[in-house]
Write a protein that holds these residues in place. Structure first.
Motif, PDB file in Angstrom:
ATOM      1  N   CYS A   3       0.915  -1.253   0.093  1.00  0.00           N
ATOM      2  CA  CYS A   3       0.019  -0.038   0.114  1.00  0.00           C
ATOM      3  C   CYS A   3       0.796   1.466   0.089  1.00  0.00           C
ATOM      4  O   CYS A   3       2.133   1.236  -0.422  1.00  0.00           O
ATOM      5  CB  CYS A   3      -0.989   0.033   1.014  1.00  0.00           C
ATOM      6  SG  CYS A   3      -0.208   0.117   2.702  1.00  0.00           S
ATOM      7  N   LEU A   4       0.402   2.327   0.305  1.00  0.00           N
ATOM      8  CA  LEU A   4       1.284   3.646   0.349  1.00  0.00           C
ATOM      9  C   LEU A   4       2.040   3.710   1.495  1.00  0.00           C
ATOM     10  O   LEU A   4       3.320   3.890   1.442  1.00  0.00           O
ATOM     11  CB  LEU A   4       0.198   4.815   0.600  1.00  0.00           C
ATOM     12  CG  LEU A   4       0.876   6.174   0.538  1.00  0.00           C
ATOM     13  CD1 LEU A   4       1.976   6.420  -0.650  1.00  0.00           C
ATOM     14  CD2 LEU A   4      -0.053   7.267   0.517  1.00  0.00           C
ATOM     15  N   GLY A   5       1.376   3.777   2.781  1.00  0.00           N
ATOM     16  CA  GLY A   5       2.421   3.698   3.968  1.00  0.00           C
ATOM     17  C   GLY A   5       2.783   2.554   4.600  1.00  0.00           C
ATOM     18  O   GLY A   5       3.777   2.649   5.431  1.00  0.00           O
ATOM     19  N   ASN A   6       2.294   1.405   4.399  1.00  0.00           N
ATOM     20  CA  ASN A   6       2.646   0.048   5.034  1.00  0.00           C
ATOM     21  C   ASN A   6       2.412   0.117   6.654  1.00  0.00           C
ATOM     22  O   ASN A   6       3.156  -0.326   7.334  1.00  0.00           O
ATOM     23  CB  ASN A   6       3.891  -0.341   5.057  1.00  0.00           C
ATOM     24  CG  ASN A   6       4.538  -1.910   5.277  1.00  0.00           C
ATOM     25  OD1 ASN A   6       5.567  -1.996   5.749  1.00  0.00           O
ATOM     26  ND2 ASN A   6       3.465  -2.612   5.280  1.00  0.00           N
ATOM     27  N   ILE A   7       1.034   1.014   7.070  1.00  0.00           N
ATOM     28  CA  ILE A   7       0.925   0.931   8.445  1.00  0.00           C
ATOM     29  C   ILE A   7      -0.459   0.662   8.652  1.00  0.00           C
ATOM     30  O   ILE A   7      -0.966   0.348   9.799  1.00  0.00           O
ATOM     31  CB  ILE A   7       1.206   2.129   9.029  1.00  0.00           C
ATOM     32  CG1 ILE A   7       0.611   3.733   8.178  1.00  0.00           C
ATOM     33  CG2 ILE A   7       2.997   2.508   9.507  1.00  0.00           C
ATOM     34  CD1 ILE A   7       0.542   4.838   9.162  1.00  0.00           C
ATOM     35  N   CYS A   8      -1.362   0.981   7.501  1.00  0.00           N
ATOM     36  CA  CYS A   8      -2.631   0.646   7.684  1.00  0.00           C
ATOM     37  C   CYS A   8      -3.233  -0.715   6.885  1.00  0.00           C
ATOM     38  O   CYS A   8      -3.545  -1.743   7.444  1.00  0.00           O
ATOM     39  CB  CYS A   8      -3.553   1.925   7.172  1.00  0.00           C
ATOM     40  SG  CYS A   8      -3.364   3.303   7.956  1.00  0.00           S
ATOM     41  N   ARG A   9      -3.379  -0.598   5.667  1.00  0.00           N
ATOM     42  CA  ARG A   9      -4.013  -1.744   4.696  1.00  0.00           C
ATOM     43  C   ARG A   9      -2.920  -2.949   4.496  1.00  0.00           C
ATOM     44  O   ARG A   9      -3.138  -4.205   5.172  1.00  0.00           O
ATOM     45  CB  ARG A   9      -4.340  -1.274   3.521  1.00  0.00           C
ATOM     46  CG  ARG A   9      -5.452  -0.442   3.486  1.00  0.00           C
ATOM     47  CD  ARG A   9      -5.459   0.399   2.101  1.00  0.00           C
ATOM     48  NE  ARG A   9      -4.686   1.340   1.994  1.00  0.00           N
ATOM     49  CZ  ARG A   9      -4.431   2.032   1.053  1.00  0.00           C
ATOM     50  NH1 ARG A   9      -5.297   2.110  -0.057  1.00  0.00           N
ATOM     51  NH2 ARG A   9      -3.422   2.876   0.789  1.00  0.00           N
ATOM     52  N   TYR A  38       7.478   7.336   4.397  1.00  0.00           N
ATOM     53  CA  TYR A  38       7.052   8.058   5.516  1.00  0.00           C
ATOM     54  C   TYR A  38       6.917   7.059   6.737  1.00  0.00           C
ATOM     55  O   TYR A  38       7.387   7.561   7.896  1.00  0.00           O
ATOM     56  CB  TYR A  38       5.403   8.472   5.104  1.00  0.00           C
ATOM     57  CG  TYR A  38       5.010   8.984   4.045  1.00  0.00           C
ATOM     58  CD1 TYR A  38       5.767   9.888   3.091  1.00  0.00           C
ATOM     59  CD2 TYR A  38       3.727   8.587   3.439  1.00  0.00           C
ATOM     60  CE1 TYR A  38       5.321  10.477   2.211  1.00  0.00           C
ATOM     61  CE2 TYR A  38       3.228   9.135   2.301  1.00  0.00           C
ATOM     62  CZ  TYR A  38       4.148   9.932   1.646  1.00  0.00           C
ATOM     63  OH  TYR A  38       3.586  10.568   0.437  1.00  0.00           O
ATOM     64  N   HIS A  39       6.642   5.834   6.770  1.00  0.00           N
ATOM     65  CA  HIS A  39       6.380   5.290   8.058  1.00  0.00           C
ATOM     66  C   HIS A  39       7.474   4.053   8.261  1.00  0.00           C
ATOM     67  O   HIS A  39       7.070   2.958   8.843  1.00  0.00           O
ATOM     68  CB  HIS A  39       5.138   4.824   8.314  1.00  0.00           C
ATOM     69  CG  HIS A  39       4.184   5.892   8.359  1.00  0.00           C
ATOM     70  ND1 HIS A  39       3.815   6.819   9.183  1.00  0.00           N
ATOM     71  CD2 HIS A  39       3.246   6.379   7.108  1.00  0.00           C
ATOM     72  CE1 HIS A  39       3.134   7.588   9.191  1.00  0.00           C
ATOM     73  NE2 HIS A  39       2.564   7.550   7.643  1.00  0.00           N
ATOM     74  N   ASP A 119      -8.149   3.751   1.141  1.00  0.00           N
ATOM     75  CA  ASP A 119      -7.152   4.158   2.148  1.00  0.00           C
ATOM     76  C   ASP A 119      -8.022   4.702   3.477  1.00  0.00           C
ATOM     77  O   ASP A 119      -8.793   5.577   3.179  1.00  0.00           O
ATOM     78  CB  ASP A 119      -6.385   5.418   1.480  1.00  0.00           C
ATOM     79  CG  ASP A 119      -5.522   5.650   2.610  1.00  0.00           C
ATOM     80  OD1 ASP A 119      -5.465   5.094   3.570  1.00  0.00           O
ATOM     81  OD2 ASP A 119      -4.618   6.335   2.031  1.00  0.00           O
ATOM     82  N   PRO A 120      -7.942   3.706   4.387  1.00  0.00           N
ATOM     83  CA  PRO A 120      -8.835   4.075   5.636  1.00  0.00           C
ATOM     84  C   PRO A 120      -8.178   5.169   6.494  1.00  0.00           C
ATOM     85  O   PRO A 120      -8.561   5.678   7.409  1.00  0.00           O
ATOM     86  CB  PRO A 120      -8.654   2.673   6.212  1.00  0.00           C
ATOM     87  CG  PRO A 120      -7.521   2.240   6.175  1.00  0.00           C
ATOM     88  CD  PRO A 120      -7.018   2.649   4.679  1.00  0.00           C
ATOM     89  N   TYR A 121      -6.893   5.765   6.244  1.00  0.00           N
ATOM     90  CA  TYR A 121      -6.054   6.427   7.061  1.00  0.00           C
ATOM     91  C   TYR A 121      -6.756   7.776   7.851  1.00  0.00           C
ATOM     92  O   TYR A 121      -6.659   8.038   8.833  1.00  0.00           O
ATOM     93  CB  TYR A 121      -4.698   6.780   6.320  1.00  0.00           C
ATOM     94  CG  TYR A 121      -3.617   7.607   7.253  1.00  0.00           C
ATOM     95  CD1 TYR A 121      -3.095   6.751   8.313  1.00  0.00           C
ATOM     96  CD2 TYR A 121      -3.323   8.940   6.820  1.00  0.00           C
ATOM     97  CE1 TYR A 121      -2.104   7.601   9.046  1.00  0.00           C
ATOM     98  CE2 TYR A 121      -2.306   9.489   7.796  1.00  0.00           C
ATOM     99  CZ  TYR A 121      -1.751   8.793   8.571  1.00  0.00           C
ATOM    100  OH  TYR A 121      -0.795   9.275   9.426  1.00  0.00           O
ATOM    101  N   TYR A 122      -7.353   8.478   6.813  1.00  0.00           N
ATOM    102  CA  TYR A 122      -8.217   9.705   7.204  1.00  0.00           C
ATOM    103  C   TYR A 122      -9.590   9.455   7.609  1.00  0.00           C
ATOM    104  O   TYR A 122     -10.233  10.271   7.809  1.00  0.00           O
ATOM    105  CB  TYR A 122      -8.077  10.538   6.080  1.00  0.00           C
ATOM    106  CG  TYR A 122      -6.527  10.949   5.699  1.00  0.00           C
ATOM    107  CD1 TYR A 122      -5.989  11.922   6.786  1.00  0.00           C
ATOM    108  CD2 TYR A 122      -6.163  10.646   4.649  1.00  0.00           C
ATOM    109  CE1 TYR A 122      -4.768  12.110   6.401  1.00  0.00           C
ATOM    110  CE2 TYR A 122      -4.630  10.947   4.428  1.00  0.00           C
ATOM    111  CZ  TYR A 122      -4.245  11.931   5.388  1.00  0.00           C
ATOM    112  OH  TYR A 122      -2.679  12.205   5.199  1.00  0.00           O
TER     113      TYR A 122
HETATM  114  P1  4NP Z   1      -1.726   2.706   4.046  1.00  0.00           P
HETATM  115  O1  4NP Z   1      -2.474   4.089   4.660  1.00  0.00           O
HETATM  116  O2  4NP Z   1      -1.228   3.100   2.779  1.00  0.00           O
HETATM  117  O3  4NP Z   1      -2.707   1.954   4.086  1.00  0.00           O
HETATM  118  O4  4NP Z   1      -1.011   2.488   5.027  1.00  0.00           O
HETATM  119  C1  4NP Z   1      -1.574   5.297   4.873  1.00  0.00           C
HETATM  120  C2  4NP Z   1      -0.827   5.482   5.902  1.00  0.00           C
HETATM  121  C3  4NP Z   1      -0.123   6.805   5.960  1.00  0.00           C
HETATM  122  C4  4NP Z   1      -0.343   7.764   4.810  1.00  0.00           C
HETATM  123  C5  4NP Z   1      -1.102   7.343   4.046  1.00  0.00           C
HETATM  124  C6  4NP Z   1      -2.115   6.268   3.896  1.00  0.00           C
HETATM  125  N1  4NP Z   1       0.223   9.031   5.136  1.00  0.00           N
HETATM  126  O5  4NP Z   1      -0.108   9.764   4.205  1.00  0.00           O
HETATM  127  O6  4NP Z   1       1.059   9.070   6.026  1.00  0.00           O
END
Ligand code: 4NP
Length: 151
Positions: A3-9, A38-39, A119-122
């Protein structure tokens, strides 16, 4: 799982697949990564961790890392969560063999749909449960495919 951040999905997808594999005798390597840095080194988002634990999937030991070209050498399949991830991963592919490893995760459960794991981050908790259910269904198909390949 990417995914994008490797912390949620993607860490949750990794955890779901790992826990399903643990219940089989399949010997398969699973990992997850983010296209962004980022993470890197961080624990999963607490909402993802909670969502997993609710379903008996413990992802607390996972840490963020960034997807890299060497992942094309390490893995036979690279499942991405959304079309943005797809574009980012494909841009690193060195050849057709790399590119052919990449697919949207939900094309497993909804073939040809190109559906995205949002993306569930927000968003709120419900978004994480929704994402869990989508990824769980897709991971069931991965297990079926691996078992079929074996037989
Ligand atoms: P992920 O979610 O790609 O499912 O891990 C996100 C986590 C962090 C960010 C965006 C999406 N971010 O912008 O920091």
């Amino acid at each position: 799982m990417v995914c994008l951040g490797n912390i949620c999905r993607s860490p949750l997808a990794e955890g779901i697949l790992r826990s399903k594999l643990d219940k089989t005798h399949l010997n398969t390597i699973v990992d997850s990564a983010g296209t962004a840095n980022y993470h890197v080194g961080q624990s999963p988002d607490p909402r993802s961790t909670e969502s997993g634990l609710k379903h008996g999937v413990d992802i607390r030991s996972l840490r963020g890392r960034q997807f890299g070209v060497s992942d094309f050498d390490q893995f036979d399949k690279i499942y991405v969560m959304d079309r943005s991830n797809y574009g980012n991963v494909l841009s690193l592919a060195r050849d057709e063999s790399d590119a052919n490893k990449v697919d949207l995760l939900l094309n497993l459960s909804n073939p040809g749909s190109n559906d995205e794991v949002p993306d569930p981050y927000y968003g709120g908790e419900q978004g994480f449960e929704n994402v869990y259910q989508m990824m769980n269904e897709a991971c069931d198909v991965i297990i079926q495919n691996l078992q079929n390949d074996e037989g």
